[in-house]
Motif scaffolding. Structure first.
Motif, PDB file in Angstrom:
ATOM      1  N   HIS A  49     179.563 -38.364  32.123  1.00 30.85           N
ATOM      2  CA  HIS A  49     180.836 -38.808  31.548  1.00 30.85           C
ATOM      3  C   HIS A  49     180.898 -40.350  31.555  1.00 30.85           C
ATOM      4  N   TYR A  50     180.493 -40.949  32.672  1.00 32.24           N
ATOM      5  CA  TYR A  50     180.505 -42.420  32.773  1.00 32.24           C
ATOM      6  C   TYR A  50     179.513 -43.027  31.773  1.00 32.24           C
ATOM      7  N   VAL A  51     178.383 -42.349  31.593  1.00 31.61           N
ATOM      8  CA  VAL A  51     177.352 -42.874  30.687  1.00 31.61           C
ATOM      9  C   VAL A  51     177.863 -42.829  29.239  1.00 31.61           C
ATOM     10  N   VAL A  52     178.499 -41.709  28.877  1.00 34.05           N
ATOM     11  CA  VAL A  52     179.058 -41.574  27.522  1.00 34.05           C
ATOM     12  C   VAL A  52     180.171 -42.618  27.319  1.00 34.05           C
ATOM     13  N   GLU A  53     181.009 -42.810  28.334  1.00 37.72           N
ATOM     14  CA  GLU A  53     182.084 -43.815  28.229  1.00 37.72           C
ATOM     15  C   GLU A  53     181.517 -45.214  28.001  1.00 37.72           C
ATOM     16  N   GLU A  54     180.430 -45.531  28.703  1.00 32.93           N
ATOM     17  CA  GLU A  54     179.807 -46.860  28.539  1.00 32.93           C
ATOM     18  C   GLU A  54     179.366 -47.057  27.088  1.00 32.93           C
ATOM     19  N   ALA A  55     178.755 -46.003  26.509  1.00 28.12           N
ATOM     20  CA  ALA A  55     178.275 -46.106  25.124  1.00 28.12           C
ATOM     21  C   ALA A  55     179.464 -46.295  24.175  1.00 28.12           C
ATOM     22  N   TYR A 105     180.725 -29.055  29.221  1.00 28.26           N
ATOM     23  CA  TYR A 105     181.656 -30.084  29.704  1.00 28.26           C
ATOM     24  C   TYR A 105     182.293 -30.849  28.542  1.00 28.26           C
ATOM     25  N   PHE A 106     181.490 -31.216  27.542  1.00 27.97           N
ATOM     26  CA  PHE A 106     182.037 -32.021  26.442  1.00 27.97           C
ATOM     27  C   PHE A 106     182.670 -31.169  25.342  1.00 27.97           C
ATOM     28  N   ASP A 107     182.545 -29.865  25.470  1.00 24.82           N
ATOM     29  CA  ASP A 107     183.114 -28.963  24.466  1.00 24.82           C
ATOM     30  C   ASP A 107     184.637 -28.877  24.652  1.00 24.82           C
ATOM     31  N   LYS A 108     185.334 -28.426  23.604  1.00 30.83           N
ATOM     32  CA  LYS A 108     186.773 -28.191  23.742  1.00 30.83           C
ATOM     33  C   LYS A 108     186.986 -26.925  24.556  1.00 30.83           C
ATOM     34  N   SER A 109     188.003 -26.914  25.402  1.00 30.29           N
ATOM     35  CA  SER A 109     188.213 -25.738  26.239  1.00 30.29           C
ATOM     36  C   SER A 109     189.600 -25.155  25.954  1.00 30.29           C
ATOM     37  N   PHE A 110     189.651 -24.271  24.932  1.00 32.05           N
ATOM     38  CA  PHE A 110     190.947 -23.750  24.477  1.00 32.05           C
ATOM     39  C   PHE A 110     191.684 -22.987  25.578  1.00 32.05           C
ATOM     40  N   GLU A 111     190.944 -22.134  26.328  1.00 38.29           N
ATOM     41  CA  GLU A 111     191.608 -21.319  27.372  1.00 38.29           C
ATOM     42  C   GLU A 111     192.234 -22.225  28.427  1.00 38.29           C
ATOM     43  N   LEU A 112     191.462 -23.201  28.896  1.00 36.18           N
ATOM     44  CA  LEU A 112     191.966 -24.082  29.949  1.00 36.18           C
ATOM     45  C   LEU A 112     193.163 -24.887  29.441  1.00 36.18           C
ATOM     46  N   GLU A 113     193.062 -25.373  28.200  1.00 38.61           N
ATOM     47  CA  GLU A 113     194.169 -26.157  27.642  1.00 38.61           C
ATOM     48  C   GLU A 113     195.430 -25.291  27.532  1.00 38.61           C
ATOM     49  N   PHE A 114     195.258 -24.048  27.102  1.00 37.77           N
ATOM     50  CA  PHE A 114     196.375 -23.118  26.969  1.00 37.77           C
ATOM     51  C   PHE A 114     197.036 -22.915  28.340  1.00 37.77           C
ATOM     52  N   MET A 127     186.173 -36.836  22.736  1.00 36.27           N
ATOM     53  CA  MET A 127     185.670 -38.194  22.992  1.00 36.27           C
ATOM     54  C   MET A 127     184.946 -38.828  21.799  1.00 36.27           C
ATOM     55  N   ILE A 128     183.994 -38.131  21.232  1.00 41.46           N
ATOM     56  CA  ILE A 128     183.109 -38.722  20.213  1.00 41.46           C
ATOM     57  C   ILE A 128     182.256 -37.586  19.655  1.00 41.46           C
ATOM     58  N   ASP A 129     181.518 -37.833  18.568  1.00 38.98           N
ATOM     59  CA  ASP A 129     180.574 -36.826  18.065  1.00 38.98           C
ATOM     60  C   ASP A 129     179.360 -36.798  18.976  1.00 38.98           C
ATOM     61  N   ILE A 130     179.158 -35.661  19.640  1.00 34.79           N
ATOM     62  CA  ILE A 130     177.973 -35.540  20.498  1.00 34.79           C
ATOM     63  C   ILE A 130     177.085 -34.429  19.947  1.00 34.79           C
ATOM     64  N   TYR A 131     175.803 -34.743  19.798  1.00 30.03           N
ATOM     65  CA  TYR A 131     174.823 -33.773  19.296  1.00 30.03           C
ATOM     66  C   TYR A 131     173.833 -33.493  20.418  1.00 30.03           C
ATOM     67  N   TYR A 132     173.163 -32.347  20.316  1.00 33.61           N
ATOM     68  CA  TYR A 132     172.228 -31.965  21.378  1.00 33.61           C
ATOM     69  C   TYR A 132     170.906 -31.521  20.779  1.00 33.61           C
ATOM     70  N   VAL A 133     169.824 -31.853  21.469  1.00 34.62           N
ATOM     71  CA  VAL A 133     168.530 -31.293  21.103  1.00 34.62           C
ATOM     72  C   VAL A 133     167.826 -30.990  22.422  1.00 34.62           C
TER      73      VAL A 133
END
Ligand code: UTP
Length: 294
Positions: A38-44, A66-75, A95-101
């Motif tokens: 989270h801190y690393v993404v914030e720095e970027a 972790y970076f995904d939206k969490s509908f159940e928790l938000e509800f 936060m931002i567009d995050i992609y994964y490979v």
């Protein structure tokens, strides 16, 4: 060309942090109440990056969750009227567009970066290692991007380390061109104290250009069977006569992939928190008084 993409390699096995890393990515270890990454993404983001690619691997799903939206928790939080917590959770999902490979096998940092080639698409890009945290006024990676804008050449983040610890790092041999900035002549991976050309060590931040990909493809694995980024950078300088700069990053860096670094940054970050500072300071003082009781 503007640096707007960042790559965060986070596929390493984290053997220095075993046994916790047996079932948990080291990038998800908590620094007080947020995971390292989270801190690393914030720095970027603070440095103006608007597109992040995280290189993940086996057992790293928790990062995506972790970076995904969490509908159940938000509800649930909305129902319970927990507004502060709700806002925090919503912000992470947006936060931002995050992609994964996924890196297929942990064959080293150099191999991990090769997985970014398509995504980077011929642009210069930032690299932030997912287990290094930099606490600074100006974001660490932003300091490198400024040097890239000035020289239009790759930039490596460095810091002065004690001579006793040079053997743990990639070390640069360079000409100082400005305060805190070097033109790199050569790079040596984990030299002995005697062989080290300096005590200026590579830390987990880089701005790279797409030439690195062809060089990485040509790179031979080291003794441990890993493709090293340092070797590819060395090749660019010595064989391709490319110019590469190094910048001493202004700030404090913590290697969270190391047990001591992990504990250090937790104490440091807790002491910076208004809600924890007094309690922790009192505790540490008291603990000092009780020294010898262990
Ligand atoms: P490290 O040198 O810390 O290696 O990687 P590691 O395997 O993660 O950890 P130890 O040494 O076994 O404890 C530096 C960075 O490169 C990434 C790591 O996730 C870390 O951010 N990495 C390393 C990869 O993405 N893939 C790899 O194959 C190796």
């Amino acid at each position: 060309m503007k640096v707007r993409k960042a790559v965060i390699p986070a596929a390493g096995l984290g053997t220095r942090m075993l046994p916790i890393t047996k079932s948990m990515p080291k990038e998800m270890l908590p620094i007080v109440d947020k995971p390292v990454i989270h801190y690393v993404v914030e720095e970027a983001i603070k440095a103006g990056i608007d597109d992040i690619l995280i290189i993940t691997g086996k057992g790293k799903r928790a990062i995506e969750n972790y970076f995904d939206k969490s509908f159940e928790l938000e509800f649930y939080l909305r129902e319970k009227g927990k507004e502060k917590e709700l806002q925090q959770i919503e912000e992470i999902g947006e936060m931002i567009d995050i992609y994964y490979v996924r890196q297929k096998k942990p064959l080293g940092l150099g191999d991990a970066i090769l997985y970014a080639e398509k995504h980077v698409n011929n642009e210069p890009f930032a690299v932030l290692l997912g287990d290094d945290i930099i606490i600074s006024k100006e974001p660490g990676i932003g300091q490198l991007i400024n040097i890239f804008d000035q020289f239009k050449s790759p930039v490596i983040g460095v810091e002065q380390v004690s001579w006793e610890s040079v053997e743990k790092y990639g070390i640069i041999d360079g000409n100082k061109v400005e305060k805190d900035i070097y033109q790199v002549r050569d790079l040596v991976e984990k030299p002995s104290r005697k062989q080290a050309p300096s005590n200026i060590a590579i830390i987990g931040r880089y701005v790279l250009t797409p030439e690195i990909f062809d060089t990485l493809k040509e790179s031979k694995p080291d003794k441990r069977g890993e493709i090293q980024l340092t070797d590819a950078l060395k090749y660019l300088i010595t064989n391709n006569q490319n110019t590469i700069y190094a910048k001493e990053i202004d700030g404090d860096r913590y290697d969270v992939g190391d047990k001591f670094g992990f504990i250090q940054v937790n104490i440091e970050m807790a002491l910076r928190r208004k809600d924890l500072r007094n309690k922790l300071e009192n505790y540490l003082r008291q603990y000092k008084l009780l020294e010898g009781s262990l």
